[in-house]
Motif scaffolding. Structure first.
Motif, short mmCIF file in Angstrom:
data_model
loop_
_atom_site.label_atom_id
_atom_site.label_comp_id
_atom_site.label_asym_id
_atom_site.label_seq_id
_atom_site.Cartn_x
_atom_site.Cartn_y
_atom_site.Cartn_z
N GLN A 10 0.85 -1.19 0.00
CA GLN A 10 0.00 0.00 0.00
C GLN A 10 0.88 1.24 0.00
OE1 GLN A 10 -3.61 0.04 0.07
NE2 GLN A 10 -3.17 2.15 -0.52
N VAL A 11 0.51 2.21 -0.82
CA VAL A 11 1.18 3.51 -0.82
C VAL A 11 0.14 4.56 -0.44
CG1 VAL A 11 2.44 5.22 -2.15
CG2 VAL A 11 2.81 2.79 -2.61
N LEU A 12 0.46 5.36 0.55
CA LEU A 12 -0.43 6.42 1.01
C LEU A 12 0.27 7.76 0.93
CD1 LEU A 12 -1.93 4.98 4.35
CD2 LEU A 12 -3.05 5.12 2.12
N LYS A 13 -0.53 8.81 0.88
CA LYS A 13 0.01 10.15 1.01
C LYS A 13 -0.15 10.58 2.47
CE LYS A 13 -1.04 11.49 -3.73
NZ LYS A 13 -1.80 12.41 -4.63
N THR A 14 0.73 11.45 2.89
CA THR A 14 0.66 11.98 4.25
C THR A 14 -0.74 12.53 4.53
OG1 THR A 14 3.02 12.50 4.30
CG2 THR A 14 1.60 13.70 5.83
N GLY A 15 -1.29 12.13 5.68
CA GLY A 15 -2.60 12.60 6.09
C GLY A 15 -3.76 11.67 5.74
N GLN A 16 -3.52 10.75 4.80
CA GLN A 16 -4.57 9.81 4.46
C GLN A 16 -4.76 8.78 5.57
OE1 GLN A 16 -3.23 8.36 0.52
NE2 GLN A 16 -4.99 9.43 -0.36
N SER A 17 -5.94 8.20 5.60
CA SER A 17 -6.22 7.14 6.56
C SER A 17 -6.46 5.83 5.82
CB SER A 17 -7.43 7.49 7.42
OG SER A 17 -8.59 7.59 6.61
N MET A 18 -6.23 4.74 6.52
CA MET A 18 -6.52 3.43 5.93
C MET A 18 -6.59 2.38 7.02
SD MET A 18 -3.30 1.50 4.22
CE MET A 18 -4.41 0.12 3.97
N THR A 19 -7.12 1.23 6.64
CA THR A 19 -7.22 0.09 7.57
C THR A 19 -6.48 -1.09 6.99
OG1 THR A 19 -9.36 0.84 8.43
CG2 THR A 19 -8.78 -1.48 8.74
N LEU A 20 -5.58 -1.65 7.78
CA LEU A 20 -4.93 -2.90 7.43
C LEU A 20 -5.76 -4.04 8.02
CD1 LEU A 20 -1.19 -2.06 8.23
CD2 LEU A 20 -2.53 -1.50 6.20
N TYR B 18 1.60 -17.33 15.51
CA TYR B 18 1.56 -17.55 14.06
C TYR B 18 1.44 -16.18 13.38
CZ TYR B 18 0.57 -22.33 15.43
OH TYR B 18 0.65 -23.58 16.00
N PHE B 19 2.35 -15.94 12.46
CA PHE B 19 2.41 -14.63 11.82
C PHE B 19 1.84 -14.67 10.41
CE2 PHE B 19 4.85 -11.66 14.46
CZ PHE B 19 5.20 -12.50 15.49
N GLY B 20 1.21 -13.56 10.03
CA GLY B 20 0.76 -13.38 8.67
C GLY B 20 1.92 -12.98 7.76
N PRO B 21 1.67 -12.86 6.45
CA PRO B 21 2.74 -12.56 5.48
C PRO B 21 3.19 -11.11 5.47
CG PRO B 21 0.65 -12.77 4.36
CD PRO B 21 0.39 -13.12 5.78
N GLY B 22 2.43 -10.23 6.12
CA GLY B 22 2.85 -8.84 6.22
C GLY B 22 2.20 -7.93 5.18
N THR B 23 2.14 -6.65 5.53
CA THR B 23 1.71 -5.58 4.63
C THR B 23 2.82 -4.56 4.58
OG1 THR B 23 -0.67 -5.82 5.07
CG2 THR B 23 0.10 -3.68 4.27
N ARG B 24 3.30 -4.30 3.37
CA ARG B 24 4.37 -3.31 3.20
C ARG B 24 3.74 -1.97 2.88
NH1 ARG B 24 9.81 -3.99 2.52
NH2 ARG B 24 9.45 -6.24 2.43
N LEU B 25 3.89 -1.01 3.80
CA LEU B 25 3.25 0.30 3.70
C LEU B 25 4.29 1.39 3.47
CD1 LEU B 25 0.69 2.13 4.01
CD2 LEU B 25 1.28 2.29 6.43
N THR B 26 4.04 2.21 2.46
CA THR B 26 4.88 3.38 2.20
C THR B 26 4.02 4.62 2.30
OG1 THR B 26 6.30 2.13 0.69
CG2 THR B 26 6.39 4.53 0.55
N VAL B 27 4.47 5.59 3.09
CA VAL B 27 3.77 6.86 3.23
C VAL B 27 4.63 7.96 2.63
CG1 VAL B 27 2.63 8.48 4.79
CG2 VAL B 27 2.65 6.03 5.33
#
Lengths: 112, 115
Positions: B11-21, B105-114
């Motif tokens: 996921q790529v977000l801009k500063t100030g945006q909101s989101m749910t993982l 037990y771990f999930g595969p991960g979400t790579r987030l860039t802001v």
């Protein structure tokens, strides 16, 4: 505050050599210690969990020891293979709420 | 069993945006948690939950919210994304017995860039 350290940060060995990975922690009052494997771009896979009352755990070529009094754990991987190349993380659970404190990991490369 | 699943993967977000993982598990585990992993550092706990309706803060909770309305799901909300939240996020679950937690037990991960 619990601090977990893994040294070295990276390690390269030829295939067939035994691997020795170190983990140290500052507070000996732990519930358990876990070793995880992480492949690039992937999640964590649990390798071994040692309860605080145990001294070691074994699974196949893997053996992990725990010395609470000295704040150390060692993961031994016998007869390393290129498929063992990964980052190995240790984590301790120091309270009763399941919270893990991780070391920063040791990146292992096993060369054919 | 699918184990622990996370969406999205990237996921790529801009500063100030909101989101749910999103995080879900199908193992009927009571305990779920969120960690972030930054380069050169170990995983750090953001929030955790010991059952539906029960959540608490971890080591680095600022800027994140969680709720646990069902046993299966544990979403992580970023209220107003900041570049400092650029990281890889992992969700984990385990059976829970206070004082003696089982393997997580771990999930595969979400790579987030802001940006």
């Amino acid at each position: 505050k619990q601090e977990v350290t893994q040294i070295p940060a990276a390690l390269s060995v030829p295939e067939g050599e035994n691997l020795v990975l170190n983990c140290s922690f500052t507070d000996s009052a732990i519930y358990n210690l876990q070793w995880f494997r992480q492949d690039p771009g992937k999640g964590l896979t649990s390798l071994l969990l040692i309860q605080s009352s145990q001294r070691e755990q074994t699974s196949g070529r893997l053996n992990a020891s725990l010395d609470k009094s000295s704040g150390r754990s060692t993961l031994y991987i016998a007869a390393s293979q290129p498929g063992d190349s990964a980052t190995y993380l240790c984590a301790v659970e120091s309270d009763s709420w399941g919270k893990l404190q991780f070391g920063s990991g040791t990146q292992v490369v096993v060369t054919p | 069993n699918a184990g622990v699943t996370q969406t999205p993967k990237f996921q790529v977000l801009k500063t100030g945006q909101s989101m749910t993982l999103q995080c879900a598990q199908d193992m009927n585990h009571e305990y779920m948690s969120w960690y972030r992993q930054d380069p050169g550092m170990g995983l750090r706990l953001i929030h955790y939950s010991v059952g539906a309706g029960i959540t608490d803060q971890g080591e680095v909770p600022n800027g994140y919210n969680v709720s646990r309305s069902t046993t299966e799901d544990f979403p992580l909300r970023l209220l107003s994304a900041a570049p400092s939240q650029t990281s890889v996020y992992f969700c984990a679950s385990s059976p829970y017995r206070r004082g003696n937690t089982d393997t997580q037990y771990f999930g595969p991960g979400t790579r987030l860039t802001v940006l």
